[in-house]
Design an enzyme around this catalytic site. Structure first.
Site, PDB file in Angstrom:
ATOM      1  CG  ASP A   1     -16.584  16.811   7.144  1.00  0.00           C
ATOM      2  OD1 ASP A   1     -15.334  16.476   7.207  1.00  0.00           O
ATOM      3  OD2 ASP A   1     -17.442  16.190   6.447  1.00  0.00           O
TER       4      ASP A   1
ATOM      5  CD1 TRP B   1     -22.386  12.321  -5.511  1.00  0.00           C
ATOM      6  CD2 TRP B   1     -22.594  14.345  -4.540  1.00  0.00           C
ATOM      7  NE1 TRP B   1     -21.766  12.508  -4.312  1.00  0.00           N
ATOM      8  CE2 TRP B   1     -21.897  13.538  -3.875  1.00  0.00           C
ATOM      9  CE3 TRP B   1     -22.841  15.696  -3.892  1.00  0.00           C
ATOM     10  CZ2 TRP B   1     -21.200  14.049  -2.554  1.00  0.00           C
ATOM     11  CZ3 TRP B   1     -22.486  15.982  -2.894  1.00  0.00           C
ATOM     12  CH2 TRP B   1     -21.574  15.338  -1.947  1.00  0.00           C
TER      13      TRP B   1
HETATM   14 CA    CA Z   1     -14.743  14.612   5.828  1.00  0.00          CA
END
Ligand code: CA
Ligand code: CA
Length: 593
Positions: free
Chosen positions: A326, A500
């Site tokens: 991913d 983030w």
């Molecule tokens: Ca993804």
């Protein structure tokens, strides 16, 4: 003749009055032009695009707030997004003509007076039940064009409002939310067109880039980012013409897997006026279980360069061919002038990829110039081969094939970085002054294993299980200043929680970034030394901006903890579950003594 003269005078007077009204009208409603957008990075009086310029450098030439004065930075106002709707706030405000346009969670948009924080109007999108955003109900910002402010919604629509009244001017459906499509990236304006991608890579959607007439919302072209799918252009009446398939059908995909191939363009695009190219990042191939789809799986986990006039793919560079972890390749591709070892300046672009490597490409043709790790302990590849442009894989670190064992679960591996990436959506910054990239990085790994998967419309299409783990007790986040020529870390600042939010750098010698612990920080761009910080009341997962108004420099950032980490973070989510949600925008300027 007397009468005629009188009439003449009256009509002359009326003409003057009409001209005065037109003049007034223009003063009240200034419009954003294509030239304004192309020049955005050089005009500090406004912030018109995601990235403070469509090249995405997030660099401001402003110097009033600098390494000496930043200690006197104080809050001017704060505005609450209100209601019970908090969750992740990842938005970058845009500022024009004294007004700020800032989006919030649950597809909301606020227009505020940029100097006082006074609310001018609000748009709250009516979201249907059954939307499927993978990674929280976030939005990353709006685009400005003409008299419109435009943003994408979680039910995969695009909404344009009059920027001065908030009245909806047009609304267009990007795609079917019930099939897993959603949208959260800030649109980018290129030559009068609004350029958008789509989210939904975990649901087997097909990624693509759309170009629409920004004034009307009507489609101009669409370009799929999965090999084998047809591109189209549209005339004024909406009639479509084929413009060729992307790539060559079944060249890098087997069977029918490309039909649900993912490669979601969920983080939007950058645009470089010098090469006239749109750069789109693409997400993971679907499903995650790589044994179900042999081949490189173009154009997943890539940067794709698209010509804005035709919607054709001019070049592509795949950062993770045949991705099995991913490692979405959606991170922003930032245009900059690269001075290589031979001293020659090349029109280049930089990307800090989810897979842990930083890539420098010739942005005219996609050729790899340099690649180096920006996080430690990468397990899935030893390095990137500079001659072939391909990773030197560690084959044992690919999660195993379930079909090779009991058919239910393949061999589990511990891989680093985790699928949340060496860097995720939070945009980095580049300073032409220091020649450094400022990369909000994270050091974490994951246990990951494959499972069988079959496509069902509107259901998760992954075929994998996983849990994310921190690599160190004292930090996950690391803000790193990277030299793109040497690949060296010039300085780094560790952070307990994963970073983030995005980054801003200025000619004042500063780097601004926020932390999930709630601080907006200013550090020295050359050394990383912390010079200032302010507690915003909730975690910062959004990129700061700066602009000047009436001779004063302002800094702004959105605050509100959330995003993918609390939802997908496994052990890391537990580690940071003490962080509180919020939803507000802060504005700062220098205190006058
Ligand atoms: Ca993804
Ligand atoms: Ca500007």
């Amino acid at each position: 003749m007397k009468q005629g003269n009188k009439t003449g005078r009256i009509s002359f007077a009326l003409t003057l009055m009409a001209a005065a009204f037109v003049g007034l009208g223009q003063a009240q409603a200034k419009e954003v032009t294509d030239a304004d957008i192309v020049n955005d990075a050089k005009t500090p009086g406004d912030v018109l695009s995601f990235g403070l310029g469509t090249q995405g450098q997030r660099y401001s030439e402003l110097t009033a707030v600098n390494t000496k004065t930043v200690k006197d930075l104080v809050p001017v106002w704060s505005f609450s997004f209100g209601g019970e709707k908090q969750r992740g706030q990842e938005s970058q405000p845009v500022i024009f003509d004294g007004k700020m346009y800032v989006t919030a969670s649950y597809s909301r948009l606020f227009a505020l007076d940029a100097k006082t924080g006074k609310k001018l109007w609000k748009y709250e999108h009516r979201l249907p039940d059954g939307i499927m955003p993978c990674c929280d109900v976030i939005n990353r910002g709006a685009a400005l064009y003409g008299d419109l402010v435009i943003f994408a919604t979680l039910d995969a629509q695009l909404v344009a409002m009059n920027k001065d009244t908030g009245k909806v001017v047009w609304k267009e459906k990007l795609d079917d939310y019930a099939a897993g499509y959603s949208a959260s990236a800030a649109p980018q304006i290129v030559k009068g067109m609004v350029i958008t991608g789509v989210s939904g890579g975990e649901f087997g959607i097909v990624g693509r880039i759309d170009a629409r007439d920004a004034k009307t919302g009507k489609l101009i072209w669409t370009r799929p980012t999965v090999e084998g799918h047809m591109g189209y252009k549209f005339d004024k009446d909406g009639n479509k013409t084929e413009t060729g398939v992307s790539g060559t059908t079944n060249a890098t995909w087997t069977g029918d897997m490309w039909k649900t191939g993912g490669a979601a363009t969920w983080n939007g695009v950058t645009y470089d006026p010098e090469t006239n190219l749109i750069f789109a990042g693409t997400g993971n191939p679907a499903p995650w279980n790589s044994h179900l789809r042999p081949g490189d799986n173009l154009f997943s986990s890539s940067t794709v360069a698209i010509e804005p006039e035709s919607g054709k793919i001019v070049w592509h560079y795949q950062t993770t061919p045949h991705d099995g972890w991913d490692f979405d390749g959606v991170n922003e591709f930032v245009s900059f002038d690269y001075k290589g070892k031979d001293g020659k300046v090349v029109k280049a672009g930089g990307k800090a990829d989810r897979n842990g490597f930083f890539f420098v490409l010739d942005r005219t043709n996609g050729k790899l110039l340099n690649a180096f790790p920006f996080v430690k302990d990468i397990t899935w590849a030893k390095s990137i081969d500079l001659a072939t442009g391909r990773p030197n894989y560690v084959d044992d670190n690919r999660p195993g094939d379930p079909a090779a064992g009991d058919g239910k679960q393949g061999k589990s591996v511990f891989a680093s970085p985790s699928f949340l990436g060496g860097k995720n959506q939070m945009p980095m910054a580049y300073s032409p002054k220091t020649g450094l990239f400022y990369v909000p990085a994270n050091e974490w790994g994951m246990d990951i294993w494959n499972e069988p998967a079959s496509y069902k419309k509107g259901a998760a299409f992954m075929g994998a299980g996983f849990t994310i783990k921190a690599l160190h007790d004292d930090h996950i986040g690391v803000m790193r200043a990277m030299d793109p020529a040497t690949g060296k870390v010039v300085w780094e600042n560790k952070n307990y929680a994963p970073l983030w939010g995005g980054v801003l750098t200025t000619a004042g010698g500063l780097v601004f970034y926020g932390t999930p612990e709630g601080f907006l920080k200013a550090v020295d761009a050359k050394t990383g030394k912390e010079l200032w910080k302010f507690q915003t009341g909730s975690g910062v997962v959004a990129p700061p901006v700066t602009w000047t108004q009436d001779g004063e420099q302002y800094i702004s950032v959105v605050s509100g903890w959330g995003g993918a980490v609390p939802l997908w973070g496994g052990d890391v989510a537990k580690r940071v579950n003490y962080l509180e949600q919020g939803g507000s925008v802060w504005v700062f300027k220098l205190h006058k003594s």
